[in-house]
Design a protein around this motif. Structure first.
Motif, PDB file in Angstrom:
ATOM      1  N   GLY A  22       0.940  -1.064   0.050  1.00  0.00           N
ATOM      2  CA  GLY A  22       0.086  -0.026   0.071  1.00  0.00           C
ATOM      3  C   GLY A  22       0.733   1.307  -0.008  1.00  0.00           C
ATOM      4  O   GLY A  22       0.694   2.145  -0.754  1.00  0.00           O
ATOM      5  N   SER A  40      -1.600   3.995   6.802  1.00  0.00           N
ATOM      6  CA  SER A  40      -1.195   3.781   5.273  1.00  0.00           C
ATOM      7  C   SER A  40      -2.700   3.847   4.663  1.00  0.00           C
ATOM      8  O   SER A  40      -2.889   4.045   3.352  1.00  0.00           O
ATOM      9  N   THR A  41      -3.856   3.720   5.297  1.00  0.00           N
ATOM     10  CA  THR A  41      -5.157   3.213   4.864  1.00  0.00           C
ATOM     11  C   THR A  41      -5.966   4.658   4.620  1.00  0.00           C
ATOM     12  O   THR A  41      -7.133   4.620   4.268  1.00  0.00           O
ATOM     13  N   PHE A  42      -5.331   5.628   5.322  1.00  0.00           N
ATOM     14  CA  PHE A  42      -5.975   6.718   5.721  1.00  0.00           C
ATOM     15  C   PHE A  42      -6.528   7.589   4.311  1.00  0.00           C
ATOM     16  O   PHE A  42      -7.654   7.900   4.017  1.00  0.00           O
ATOM     17  N   ALA A  43      -5.685   7.730   3.512  1.00  0.00           N
ATOM     18  CA  ALA A  43      -5.782   8.455   2.509  1.00  0.00           C
ATOM     19  C   ALA A  43      -6.707   7.573   1.322  1.00  0.00           C
ATOM     20  O   ALA A  43      -7.869   8.443   0.847  1.00  0.00           O
ATOM     21  N   SER A  44      -6.786   6.526   1.341  1.00  0.00           N
ATOM     22  CA  SER A  44      -7.763   5.967   0.558  1.00  0.00           C
ATOM     23  C   SER A  44      -9.017   6.071   1.240  1.00  0.00           C
ATOM     24  O   SER A  44     -10.165   6.413   0.525  1.00  0.00           O
ATOM     25  N   GLN A  45      -9.259   5.860   2.366  1.00  0.00           N
ATOM     26  CA  GLN A  45     -10.809   5.767   3.041  1.00  0.00           C
ATOM     27  C   GLN A  45     -11.131   7.297   2.850  1.00  0.00           C
ATOM     28  O   GLN A  45     -12.284   7.548   2.785  1.00  0.00           O
ATOM     29  N   LEU A  46      -9.992   8.513   3.070  1.00  0.00           N
ATOM     30  CA  LEU A  46     -10.689   9.762   3.046  1.00  0.00           C
ATOM     31  C   LEU A  46     -11.130  10.086   1.470  1.00  0.00           C
ATOM     32  O   LEU A  46     -12.348  10.551   1.441  1.00  0.00           O
ATOM     33  N   LEU A  47     -10.439   9.438   0.552  1.00  0.00           N
ATOM     34  CA  LEU A  47     -10.823   9.734  -0.766  1.00  0.00           C
ATOM     35  C   LEU A  47     -12.096   9.100  -1.034  1.00  0.00           C
ATOM     36  O   LEU A  47     -13.187   9.905  -1.487  1.00  0.00           O
ATOM     37  N   TRP A  48     -12.337   8.040  -0.729  1.00  0.00           N
ATOM     38  CA  TRP A  48     -13.484   7.202  -1.070  1.00  0.00           C
ATOM     39  C   TRP A  48     -14.719   7.633  -0.498  1.00  0.00           C
ATOM     40  O   TRP A  48     -15.933   7.846  -0.825  1.00  0.00           O
ATOM     41  N   LEU A  49     -14.280   7.960   0.900  1.00  0.00           N
ATOM     42  CA  LEU A  49     -15.629   8.528   1.766  1.00  0.00           C
ATOM     43  C   LEU A  49     -16.017  10.082   1.102  1.00  0.00           C
ATOM     44  O   LEU A  49     -17.315  10.268   0.862  1.00  0.00           O
ATOM     45  N   THR A  52     -18.057   9.053  -2.141  1.00  0.00           N
ATOM     46  CA  THR A  52     -19.392   8.333  -1.793  1.00  0.00           C
ATOM     47  C   THR A  52     -20.114   9.345  -1.027  1.00  0.00           C
ATOM     48  O   THR A  52     -21.398   9.670  -1.459  1.00  0.00           O
ATOM     49  N   PHE A  53     -19.821  10.039  -0.028  1.00  0.00           N
ATOM     50  CA  PHE A  53     -20.605  10.838   0.845  1.00  0.00           C
ATOM     51  C   PHE A  53     -20.900  11.835   0.048  1.00  0.00           C
ATOM     52  O   PHE A  53     -21.889  12.676   0.074  1.00  0.00           O
ATOM     53  N   PHE A  56     -23.381  11.243  -2.281  1.00  0.00           N
ATOM     54  CA  PHE A  56     -24.746  11.000  -1.416  1.00  0.00           C
ATOM     55  C   PHE A  56     -25.431  12.173  -1.037  1.00  0.00           C
ATOM     56  O   PHE A  56     -26.352  12.337  -1.149  1.00  0.00           O
ATOM     57  N   TYR A  57     -24.545  13.212  -0.805  1.00  0.00           N
ATOM     58  CA  TYR A  57     -25.128  14.406  -0.256  1.00  0.00           C
ATOM     59  C   TYR A  57     -25.625  14.910  -1.427  1.00  0.00           C
ATOM     60  O   TYR A  57     -26.722  15.782  -1.270  1.00  0.00           O
TER      61      TYR A  57
END
Lengths: 194, 249
Positions: A22, A40-49, A52-53, A56-57
């Protein structure tokens, strides 16, 4: 916990390989970092959140919220409108009832007035009839009395003639002689004139 | 691996993407974010498609969630707060559906990662700060100065207010994250007891009954927590937005 420990140890290699794959050169997440704290997973999670959010919004604010809001408002309007309509109809019905009652009262008054006049008329007619028939009766009675008195007078007039006849007959039978009419009439007149 | 209570939070790459040294892979977490957004939006979209004057059952679920959040926001932040309704509604629905998705076996719980809940909390606090300063200018700082406090105590009170304001994003995010994390770990541990005790012969099977009941009870509890945490997050969002709308105490 004896169940957990070996399994947890087992997960370490995968975590390690993931970190390597990663984020090369990452240092904060050595070995087996606890997944939620693995930076190491934060960037991906932030981007996809964010993606998606964000979508969604957008969908909520552009489509869903106006739509549901519209449905609810339409329903509220419709209910208010129906209530208004119901109130209006009720008022109309009340007015109709009041008008009906008023008319009924008027009709009753009129009916009693009609009855009154009819009664009066009938009474007047009866009175008039009675008076005419009374007058008729009185006239008839007067006629009758007149004819009675005429008959009486005639009868009384006849009495003299009958008496003369009877007297002359009697004289003829009893005395065997005959008398003149004038003599008999004078004798009767003398007898009745006493 | 199956009995490890932590492995359920593991992030696994599905489509590796790397841009400028940043790992932006499409992961199982991303997949469930997409699923959450799609399921929530799809449900709300499809159930209200008829725009029924008399709602069907599913339509009334959508309407109830709308009115639930609307009354929450109106109570918390007044009718002026309704301008934030799309945001609060999105937050509530997203967190609720993400939490509920986490209750499916083998599903990933998006909200069990601190970075996700922290990002959502920062969205709320960021909105409060930006809107507060935009609307009230420096008067927004009145938020930290309660009225009716004696002058001597004022510095202390202001300090406490500032700290409490700064701790809001942390408490907001940690509350949701910790609840989801702890609930899922507990559930997994008790379920693991059932399996491991069940593998220990007749006595073990007898002993496994207790954790089995615990697992069932905890599952019910977790459903409650899934709803409750989404509700708490939304309610606190409303309260913080109230500060942005009416900074004076």
């Amino acid at each position: 916990m004896f169940v957990v420990t070996p399994a947890y140890a087992e997960s370490n290699p995968t975590e390690g390989t993931h970190s390597e794959a990663g984020a090369p050169g990452g240092d904060a997440h050595g070995g087996g970092a606890f997944p939620p704290f693995d930076q190491s997973t934060f960037a991906s999670q932030l981007l996809w959140l964010a993606i998606t959010f964000g979508l969604f919004y957008l969908l909520m604010s552009r489509v869903i919220v106006p739509r549901i809001g519209g449905i609810l408002e339409h329903r509220r309007d419709r209910i208010a409108q129906d209530l208004d309509e119901a109130n209006r109809l009720k008022e109309e019905a009340d007015n109709a009832i009041a008008a009906y009652e008023q008319e009924l009262a008027e009709a009753r008054k009129k009916a009693s007035a009609i009855a009154e006049t009819a009664r009066e008329k009938a009474k007047a007619a009866a009175d008039a009839e009675r008076s005419t028939s009374e007058a008729e009766l009185a006239a008839k009675m007067a006629d009758a009395e007149k004819s009675i008195s005429a008959i009486k007078a005639k009868a009384l007039g006849d009495v003299d003639a009958i008496a003369e006849d009877t007297a002359s007959d009697l004289v003829k039978h009893l005395l065997g002689g005959s008398l003149t009419k004038a003599e008999v009439a004078a004798a009767i007149r003398a007898a009745s004139g006493k | 691996m199956a009995n490890d209570p932590i492995s359920q939070f593991q992030i696994k790459n599905i489509v590796p993407i790397e841009i400028g040294g940043l790992d932006l892979s499409f992961t199982n977490s991303s997949l469930f974010m997409v699923a959450t957004a799609a399921a929530a939006a799809g449900f709300l979209f499809l159930t209200t498609a008829n725009r029924g004057l008399v709602p069907s059952r599913l339509q009334s679920i959508s309407e109830m969630s709308y009115e639930f959040v609307a009354s929450m926001l109106r109570d918390g932040a007044g009718s002026q707060g309704m301008r934030f309704f799309p945001m609060v509604f999105s937050l509530f629905m997203f967190i609720l559906v993400a939490n509920l998705f986490g209750m499916f076996p083998y599903f990933f719980t998006v909200t069990s990662h601190i970075i996700v809940t922290f990002a959502l909390a920062m969205l709320v606090i960021g909105t409060v700060v930006v809107y507060g300063f935009w609307k009230h200018g420096l008067h927004f700082l009145n938020l930290f100065v309660p009225s009716g406090v004696p002058g001597l105590l004022m510095p202390l009170v202001v300090m406490i207010e500032v700290i409490s304001f700064l701790s809001r994003p942390i408490s907001l995010s940690v509350r949701l994250f910790a609840n989801m994390l702890a609930g899922h770990i507990t559930l997994k541990v008790f379920a693991g007891f059932v399996v491991s005790l069940g593998g220990m012969g007749a006595l073990g099977i007898g002993g496994a009954i207790l954790p089995l009941f615990m697992t069932v009870a905890l599952t019910a509890l977790e459903f409650l927590v899934a709803f409750l945490q989404a509700y708490v997050f939304a309610v606190l969002t409303c309260m913080y937005l109230n500060d942005a709308l009416h900074p004076g105490h």
